[in-house]
Design a protein around this motif. Structure first.
Motif, PDB file in Angstrom:
ATOM      1  N   VAL A  17       2.092  -4.245   3.898  1.00  0.00           N
ATOM      2  CA  VAL A  17       3.269  -3.391   3.837  1.00  0.00           C
ATOM      3  C   VAL A  17       2.804  -2.029   3.341  1.00  0.00           C
ATOM      4  CG1 VAL A  17       5.506  -3.024   2.752  1.00  0.00           C
ATOM      5  CG2 VAL A  17       4.781  -5.343   3.348  1.00  0.00           C
ATOM      6  N   ALA A  18       3.133  -0.959   4.047  1.00  0.00           N
ATOM      7  CA  ALA A  18       2.582   0.355   3.693  1.00  0.00           C
ATOM      8  C   ALA A  18       3.595   1.458   3.966  1.00  0.00           C
ATOM      9  CB  ALA A  18       1.294   0.617   4.476  1.00  0.00           C
ATOM     10  N   VAL A  19       3.475   2.535   3.174  1.00  0.00           N
ATOM     11  CA  VAL A  19       4.239   3.754   3.404  1.00  0.00           C
ATOM     12  C   VAL A  19       3.272   4.919   3.539  1.00  0.00           C
ATOM     13  CG1 VAL A  19       6.329   2.948   2.242  1.00  0.00           C
ATOM     14  CG2 VAL A  19       4.569   4.141   0.912  1.00  0.00           C
ATOM     15  N   ARG A  20       3.821   6.021   3.977  1.00  0.00           N
ATOM     16  CA  ARG A  20       3.035   7.227   4.225  1.00  0.00           C
ATOM     17  C   ARG A  20       3.083   8.134   2.997  1.00  0.00           C
ATOM     18  NH1 ARG A  20       5.824   8.940   8.624  1.00  0.00           N
ATOM     19  NH2 ARG A  20       7.120  10.363   7.419  1.00  0.00           N
ATOM     20  N   GLY A  21       1.938   8.731   2.638  1.00  0.00           N
ATOM     21  CA  GLY A  21       1.877   9.675   1.533  1.00  0.00           C
ATOM     22  C   GLY A  21       1.911  11.114   2.008  1.00  0.00           C
ATOM     23  N   ASN A  22       1.925  12.045   1.068  1.00  0.00           N
ATOM     24  CA  ASN A  22       1.985  13.461   1.433  1.00  0.00           C
ATOM     25  C   ASN A  22       0.758  13.894   2.221  1.00  0.00           C
ATOM     26  OD1 ASN A  22       0.761  13.091  -1.303  1.00  0.00           O
ATOM     27  ND2 ASN A  22       0.384  15.298  -1.166  1.00  0.00           N
ATOM     28  N   HIS A  23      -0.434  13.419   1.830  1.00  0.00           N
ATOM     29  CA  HIS A  23      -1.626  13.796   2.589  1.00  0.00           C
ATOM     30  C   HIS A  23      -1.633  13.146   3.967  1.00  0.00           C
ATOM     31  CE1 HIS A  23      -4.006  16.252  -0.167  1.00  0.00           C
ATOM     32  NE2 HIS A  23      -3.477  15.528  -1.138  1.00  0.00           N
ATOM     33  N   ASP A  24      -1.073  11.963   4.093  1.00  0.00           N
ATOM     34  CA  ASP A  24      -0.934  11.345   5.407  1.00  0.00           C
ATOM     35  C   ASP A  24      -0.030  12.200   6.296  1.00  0.00           C
ATOM     36  OD1 ASP A  24      -2.373   9.096   4.415  1.00  0.00           O
ATOM     37  OD2 ASP A  24      -0.524   8.264   3.598  1.00  0.00           O
ATOM     38  N   ASN A  78       0.854  -1.184   0.000  1.00  0.00           N
ATOM     39  CA  ASN A  78       0.000   0.000   0.000  1.00  0.00           C
ATOM     40  C   ASN A  78       0.894   1.240   0.000  1.00  0.00           C
ATOM     41  OD1 ASN A  78      -1.886   1.999   0.426  1.00  0.00           O
ATOM     42  ND2 ASN A  78      -2.863   1.014   2.181  1.00  0.00           N
ATOM     43  N   LEU A  79       0.758   2.088  -1.022  1.00  0.00           N
ATOM     44  CA  LEU A  79       1.700   3.174  -1.246  1.00  0.00           C
ATOM     45  C   LEU A  79       1.245   4.539  -0.733  1.00  0.00           C
ATOM     46  CD1 LEU A  79       2.863   2.195  -4.859  1.00  0.00           C
ATOM     47  CD2 LEU A  79       3.981   1.680  -2.677  1.00  0.00           C
ATOM     48  N   GLY A  80       0.234   4.588   0.112  1.00  0.00           N
ATOM     49  CA  GLY A  80      -0.035   5.822   0.828  1.00  0.00           C
ATOM     50  C   GLY A  80      -1.157   6.680   0.295  1.00  0.00           C
ATOM     51  N   CYS A 140       7.870   3.881  -2.458  1.00  0.00           N
ATOM     52  CA  CYS A 140       7.708   5.231  -1.945  1.00  0.00           C
ATOM     53  C   CYS A 140       6.337   5.720  -2.408  1.00  0.00           C
ATOM     54  CB  CYS A 140       8.811   6.152  -2.456  1.00  0.00           C
ATOM     55  SG  CYS A 140       8.872   6.344  -4.256  1.00  0.00           S
ATOM     56  N   HIS A 141       5.917   6.867  -1.895  1.00  0.00           N
ATOM     57  CA  HIS A 141       4.614   7.372  -2.326  1.00  0.00           C
ATOM     58  C   HIS A 141       4.699   8.109  -3.662  1.00  0.00           C
ATOM     59  CE1 HIS A 141       0.617   9.001  -2.347  1.00  0.00           C
ATOM     60  NE2 HIS A 141       1.100  10.220  -2.470  1.00  0.00           N
ATOM     61  N   ALA A 142       5.662   9.016  -3.787  1.00  0.00           N
ATOM     62  CA  ALA A 142       5.755   9.840  -4.991  1.00  0.00           C
ATOM     63  C   ALA A 142       7.118   9.694  -5.650  1.00  0.00           C
ATOM     64  CB  ALA A 142       5.476  11.296  -4.641  1.00  0.00           C
ATOM     65  N   MET A 143       8.157  10.227  -4.994  1.00  0.00           N
ATOM     66  CA  MET A 143       9.537  10.056  -5.430  1.00  0.00           C
ATOM     67  C   MET A 143      10.354   9.644  -4.217  1.00  0.00           C
ATOM     68  SD  MET A 143      10.056  13.244  -8.101  1.00  0.00           S
ATOM     69  CE  MET A 143      11.591  12.580  -8.772  1.00  0.00           C
ATOM     70  N   PRO A 144      11.532   9.082  -4.417  1.00  0.00           N
ATOM     71  CA  PRO A 144      12.292   8.566  -3.277  1.00  0.00           C
ATOM     72  C   PRO A 144      12.571   9.593  -2.186  1.00  0.00           C
ATOM     73  CG  PRO A 144      13.204   7.726  -5.312  1.00  0.00           C
ATOM     74  CD  PRO A 144      12.161   8.739  -5.706  1.00  0.00           C
ATOM     75  N   GLU A 145      12.795  10.847  -2.564  1.00  0.00           N
ATOM     76  CA  GLU A 145      13.148  11.864  -1.575  1.00  0.00           C
ATOM     77  C   GLU A 145      12.130  13.003  -1.525  1.00  0.00           C
ATOM     78  OE1 GLU A 145      17.125  13.099  -2.356  1.00  0.00           O
ATOM     79  OE2 GLU A 145      17.988  11.120  -1.948  1.00  0.00           O
ATOM     80  N   ASP A 146      10.964  12.803  -2.127  1.00  0.00           N
ATOM     81  CA  ASP A 146       9.954  13.861  -2.182  1.00  0.00           C
ATOM     82  C   ASP A 146       8.584  13.215  -2.314  1.00  0.00           C
ATOM     83  OD1 ASP A 146       8.288  15.996  -2.697  1.00  0.00           O
ATOM     84  OD2 ASP A 146       9.501  16.838  -4.318  1.00  0.00           O
TER      85      ASP A 146
END
Length: 254
Positions: free
Chosen positions: A63-70, A39-41, A116-122
């Motif tokens: 397995v999950a990562v956090r997104g910008n809105h999160d 789950n990518l956020g 990652c959600h968007a890009m590796p460092e952003d």
């Protein structure tokens, strides 16, 4: 966490509080006999059913990562939040925020799958697409896509954020894949210039990925469901553009 099947799994992203789309996708994942999910956020933000989605996801060991809105749900006060984040925040119990807080911004599955959600460092930039000066969404140059993947020694790189299902194969054989959006098939944004992203379908989207001897096999599944309850929630919250996008896949409606 249950043992992850690194050879065949589902990838979901950008649920944005759409509980009915998530339930439809999870039913389809079960029908495909997929026992592992990434789950990518951007799980909860939106004028829909954030609390329902939180309860569904917290009961599973994806397995999950956090997104910008999160991240914005955690870092901003309600007064600072945009309308979608604030409407979701008002629904969320402390345990849901704690669950979001525990998610990492990036993660690895084994030694060969990076997410990652968007890009590796952003977490708030488009990777595979760019926005033209005229506000069109187009495929980014391959050299630019590859440059952002420098140093990531994974044969499969997973990203999301644009809500656009897309696969890009890099010259060295690495695959970058965006599974599309489970619950938000259309949105508009002002940055870097005003633009609209719209899937043209209300179907909930996710990806199935399978490791083969010749490389990664992938497919996108568009799952039909009844979006009317979610569209009604958006209208009740005064978010007619969300209602149109959820109901039709178009910002302007069908």
């Amino acid at each position: 966490m249950a043992e992850f099947d690194i050879d065949r799994f589902a990838v979901i992203a950008d649920i944005h509080g759409n509980a009915d789309a998530l339930r439809a996708v999870l039913t389809d994942i079960a029908a495909q006999e997929l026992r592992s999910v990434i789950n990518l956020g951007d799980h909860l933000s939106g004028p829909l059913a954030a609390s329902e989605v939180a309860q569904i996801l917290m009961a599973r060991d994806f397995v999950a990562v956090r997104g910008n809105h999160d991240r914005w749900l955690l870092e901003q006060t309600p007064a600072e939040m945009g309308a979608s984040d604030r409407l979701a925040y008002e629904q969320l119990a402390p345990d849901a925020l704690d669950w979001l807080r525990a998610l990492p911004p990036v993660a690895w599955v084994g030694e060969d799958i990076f997410l990652c959600h968007a890009m590796p460092e952003d977490d708030n930039s488009y990777w595979l697409e760019r926005v033209t000066a005229a506000g069109e969404i187009v495929l980014r140059d391959r050299s630019e896509i590859a440059a952002a993947a420098e140093g990531i020694e994974a044969s499969l790189i997973l990203c999301a954020h644009t809500h656009v299902p897309r696969r890009v194969d890099l010259p060295d054989g690495r695959v970058i894949l965006n599974p599309g959006s489970v619950g938000c098939p259309g949105f508009d944004d002002d940055l870097p210039v005003p633009h609209v992203v719209q899937a043209g379908t209300a179907a909930a989207c996710y990806a199935v990925v399978e490791r083969r001897e010749a490389g990664w096999m992938s497919s996108f599944r568009h799952v039909p469901y009844d979006p009317m309850r979610m569209a009604a929630l958006a209208r009740e919250a005064g978010r007619n553009e969300w209602a149109a996008a959820v109901a039709s896949g178009w910002i302007g409606g069908a």
